[in-house]
Write an enzyme that holds these catalytic residues in place. Structure first.
Site, short mmCIF file in Angstrom:
data_model
loop_
_atom_site.label_atom_id
_atom_site.label_comp_id
_atom_site.label_asym_id
_atom_site.label_seq_id
_atom_site.Cartn_x
_atom_site.Cartn_y
_atom_site.Cartn_z
N HIS A 196 83.89 -2.12 52.57
CA HIS A 196 82.51 -1.72 53.16
C HIS A 196 82.13 -0.34 53.39
CE1 HIS A 196 78.68 -2.17 54.87
NE2 HIS A 196 78.87 -2.80 56.07
N HIS B 297 77.05 -2.80 42.31
CA HIS B 297 76.43 -3.01 43.33
C HIS B 297 76.26 -4.71 43.47
CE1 HIS B 297 73.99 -3.16 47.09
NE2 HIS B 297 74.51 -2.27 47.76
N ASP C 161 77.54 5.44 47.53
CA ASP C 161 78.67 5.92 47.50
C ASP C 161 79.39 7.10 46.86
OD1 ASP C 161 79.46 4.12 50.00
OD2 ASP C 161 79.57 2.78 48.31
#
Length: 367
Positions: A216, A255, A308
């Site tokens: 996460h 994702h 990210d």
């Protein structure tokens, strides 16, 4: 009624929310009130908190008053200071944040989640992160300043120096982009704790524990580490192919929800160009090669750049060490955690208790 088992609850709708919406098919992130993330990315973090909690942007008077309320709650209490000094050397920064925040919120009874607690938690988390960082450096903590905004004050507490305007702006944009993202694992955890009738402090501490997991919150430092390794490699194309041949993931790509380029990644990409040019140069070259190679290998599987990938470059440009990236994620996301808990307990508040499917030995029939 037939109930289907879905590992990871993928595709299972477990909440109705007005806090945010991820339109993965069209690559859109919508904050409360229908605001596209691209349209509000330059707003102050305090305005975004207000929007998520109250449903609209504040007036100038409301904004000033809200900033003041946050500034008044930034100090650590005696219990939190004791917990800070009791942390072992070399502790994981997320463990430090979780432990000190829990001590800050320890009190008799179980209070119903409230805006007042949301303000206290959101205001004090930057103080805790900065204090943990300075303790790790062998330096005393820096007291917060009420005259500085949320992002500026965090930078000041890290360095004890007047915050650089550009770095404060980059950090604020990051906090805005990361503040909320529908029902991700940590947010779901917070809602579960709130549904059980627990207090907001416990819900946020549980969310921090969830975010600590490398699947996460750990993706940003992992992506930054990969990009640094690519910078030192003799060739980008060889680096990508070798990594994939070894069965390793290309961090920062793909994702569960987005089927297009993550809109937050697009904004961070532009920020990274200014905040961290060297990182940006390598990241862009690696991104192009990686996306082409992933498409060649998996033409039916969408693997676009996610939040990210460029986040680490922006945070490093701000001056944040990689082992604190996830703490800064938490500092931004707490606005969304609190919003979801407050929303849920204000609805029917039914305890979240999903079913499980028996996978043990066959049971004998009951006569």
């Amino acid at each position: 009624m037939s109930v289907q088992y879905n590992p990871g609850l993928e595709g299972v709708i477990v909440a109705r929310t007005e806090i945010s919406h991820v339109d993965g098919k069209n690559g859109r992130l919508v904050y409360r009130g229908g605001h596209l993330i691209e349209e509000i990315a330059t707003r102050s973090y305090e305005e975004i908190i207000y929007l998520l909690w109250f449903g609209s942007f504040p007036s100038s008077e409301e904004h000033a008053a809200f900033r003041q309320r946050l500034a008044e709650r930034r100090h650590l209490n005696e219990g939190a200071r004791g917990a800070l000094h009791g942390l072992p050397r070399g502790v994981n920064p997320m463990d430090g944040l979780r432990t000190v925040l829990s001590a800050q919120g320890a009190r008799p009874g179980v209070g119903r989640p409230s805006i007042d607690d949301a303000i206290s938690i959101t205001a004090v988390m930057p103080t805790i992160v900065a204090a943990c960082y300075r303790r790790a450096q062998g330096q005393p903590p820096v007291d917060p300043r009420a005259d500085l905004g949320h992002a500026e004050n965090l930078l000041y507490m890290l360095t004890s120096q007047e915050p650089d305007a550009a770095r404060a702006s980059w950090l604020q944009s990051y906090l805005v982009l990361i503040a909320e993202h529908a029902l991700n694992p940590s947010t779901f955890t917070a809602r579960i704790v709130g549904s059980a009738g627990s207090d907001l402090w416990s819900a946020v501490v549980a969310a921090i524990g969830t975010l600590k997991g490398p699947s996460h919150g750990g993706a940003t430092p992992a992506a930054a580490e990969m990009i640094e390794a690519a910078r030192q490699a003799p060739g980008i194309a060889t680096f990508v192919r070798d990594r994939l041949e070894r069965g390793e993931r290309l961090m920062g790509f793909g994702h569960r929800e987005y089927r297009r380029y993550d809109p937050r990644a697009a904004i961070l990409r532009d920020l990274c160009k200014t905040a961290n040019p060297e990182y940006y140069e390598t990241a862009v070259a690696l991104e192009e090669t990686a996306l082409n190679e992933l498409l060649r290998r998996h033409p039916d599987r969408p693997n676009f750049t996610n939040v990210d990938y460029f986040a680490g470059g922006v945070l490093a440009g701000v001056g944040i060490p990689a082992d604190y990236f996830t703490c800064f994620f938490a500092v931004g996301r707490v606005a969304g955690w609190a919003a979801h808990v407050l929303e849920y307990v204000g609805q029917d508040g039914r305890i979240v208790s999903p079913a499980s499917e028996w996978a043990g030995p066959a049971l004998s029939p009951v006569e």
